[in-house]
Design an enzyme around this catalytic site. Sequence first.
Site, PDB file in Angstrom:
ATOM      1  N   CYS A 433      32.562  -4.859  37.160  1.00 29.53           N
ATOM      2  CA  CYS A 433      32.802  -5.428  38.482  1.00 29.53           C
ATOM      3  C   CYS A 433      31.789  -6.539  38.775  1.00 29.53           C
ATOM      4  O   CYS A 433      31.852  -7.601  38.165  1.00 29.53           O
ATOM      5  CB  CYS A 433      32.771  -4.320  39.544  1.00 29.53           C
ATOM      6  N   HIS A 563      36.279   0.367  37.336  1.00 33.18           N
ATOM      7  CA  HIS A 563      35.055   1.177  37.325  1.00 33.18           C
ATOM      8  C   HIS A 563      35.201   2.367  36.377  1.00 33.18           C
ATOM      9  O   HIS A 563      35.541   3.477  36.788  1.00 33.18           O
ATOM     10  CB  HIS A 563      34.734   1.653  38.739  1.00 33.18           C
ATOM     11  N   GLU A 565      32.969   4.065  35.180  1.00 37.02           N
ATOM     12  CA  GLU A 565      31.967   5.105  35.435  1.00 37.02           C
ATOM     13  C   GLU A 565      32.420   6.109  36.489  1.00 37.02           C
ATOM     14  O   GLU A 565      31.798   7.162  36.660  1.00 37.02           O
ATOM     15  CB  GLU A 565      30.648   4.452  35.872  1.00 37.02           C
TER      16      GLU A 565
END
Length: 593
Positions: A433, A563, A565
């Site tokens: 991002c 994302h 994660e």
Amino acid sequence: VGAATVLMPFGGKYQLTPTEAMVAKIPVRHGETNTASAMAFGFDPDLSTWSPFHGAVYAVVEAAAKIVATGGKADAIRLTLQEYFERLGTDPKKWGKPFAALLGALRAQHELGIPAIGGKDSMSGTFENLNVPPTLVAFAAATVHANEVISPEFKYPGNKVLMVPVAHDAQDLPVFERLNRNFEKIHHLIADQKVFSAQSVGRGGIAAAISKMCLGNNLGFKFTAFFPQEDLFKPLYGTMLLEVSPSLDVAANLAGTGAVEIGTTRDVPSIITDLDTIVLADVKEAYTQPLEKIFPTTIPQSTRQAERPTYAPYAQGRRIGSSVKIAKPRVCIPVFPGTNCEYDSARAWERVGAIPEILVVRNLTPAAVEETVAAIAAALKRAQILMLPGGFSGGDEPDGTGKFIAAMFRAPAIAEAVQRLLRDQDGLILGICNGFQALLKLGLLPHGQITELDENTPTLTYNNIGRHVSQTVRVRVASNLSPWLSHVNVGDTHTLAVSHGEGRFYADAITVANLRIRGQIATQYVSEKGEPTLEQPYNPNGSVNAIEGITSPDGRIYGRMAHAERIGENIGKNVPGDMNQMVFESGAAYFMR
């Protein structure tokens, strides 16, 4: 939303069914937890205008019902109240409205056995000659077990749907003894995994509740019980709808609740009543169109790019390990002002056996900047991996994000440390991002080294719908030539979260063609059919050639918008799909082999 989000705001394959409550895991710095917080609200302005007392009673009942429908326990709820009334002056009737509302809220608290432990002072709701309705909003909060949380969207065709009604007394108040029993039995039924989905009935009545439950997965519904049309739209606060297996013994599991079967779910996208058949596409249009001009979800066809996205035709990638072997690779994670994904990223690295080192960038004084530059350069000497996490560095400064990160990384000491990481330490770099934006502004992507930018440099610009997006998207692996994607195969598709206002990847046709030829287009946004697309909501920002992420020529630097994660046990439970694209496993394994 982040790596603690148990329920996304909208659920189902099509992300159209609103959740009953916000549910997120309690933050922990290390390890996993199953404990989550749930919060919901209740308020009906029309009911409160008719009777502030009843409005407050049902505000509490509605908030509590939403927590129970999510999997919470009613007697574990704690409340906070927000009051908002017209200027009172010396009119006794005006003074009576907040007094009646507070009595109503107190009555509901006593009957349900749940206290208000906080609140907001009453605020003036008068501006010149305008007055707000008598307003008491109830917020219900509770802890829940993340693995027991459910969501409202219908899950499977062929299931039966039960209505667990609330009886009312002569004053149009709920029979609380019955309501408490209903809440208790529904909670146990959900905890025993006998309920697939649950929805409380509120404004719009059963008709609205069923419609919203259908939209998320585009499943239809057929009423088998007769309701007079006016009864379908009554705001039956406290009444619950449950999707259960056809084999569930209602009498044994919900004795004394008055539960009745009202219909069945279907794989045909329509809602059938005794009088009419309503196509679900019409329901969706009626539901989504009112705010489309204010918060657009698509752009006009005429403004879309003409070219059709293409697959990246790459064969199976080479799975090559680093020349540097280490049991626990170290990861340097700089945190810039506005970065907000560092803890989620660190936990993702810890989960795969790496050692993250979070370094906070200090920029209040020139001396602090110099110290930070030295600290990052030193950390990069110790590290095998550099990760630039997501966020909004510098508050998404004008004309493009990531500039502050790029400016600091062009400092000679850091720039040399980055080049040494790549040249001498056989290291890896990951940017997600905001981090992806910084890698492009440094030239590390797509070139593989810090370079000066020119008019042909790829960039990330404003989403073509002109606003921030926060949703999940389908992302297809287009090439696994990169070490970052060594644990997945070309063609694998995953469901990942995106959250950005400037995520539209743009490059000219020649640059895109070169990226394709070299296998640098790593991941693409795809439709339900797995095809790269420019269409929203699948391509949330309008990226050219549906590009979600690219790599450097040697694959060791990877930047992406989604994302990766934001994963974990019971995360994003109400959106189907595999959320782990194995990016962190692949990065760590590069050094562990």
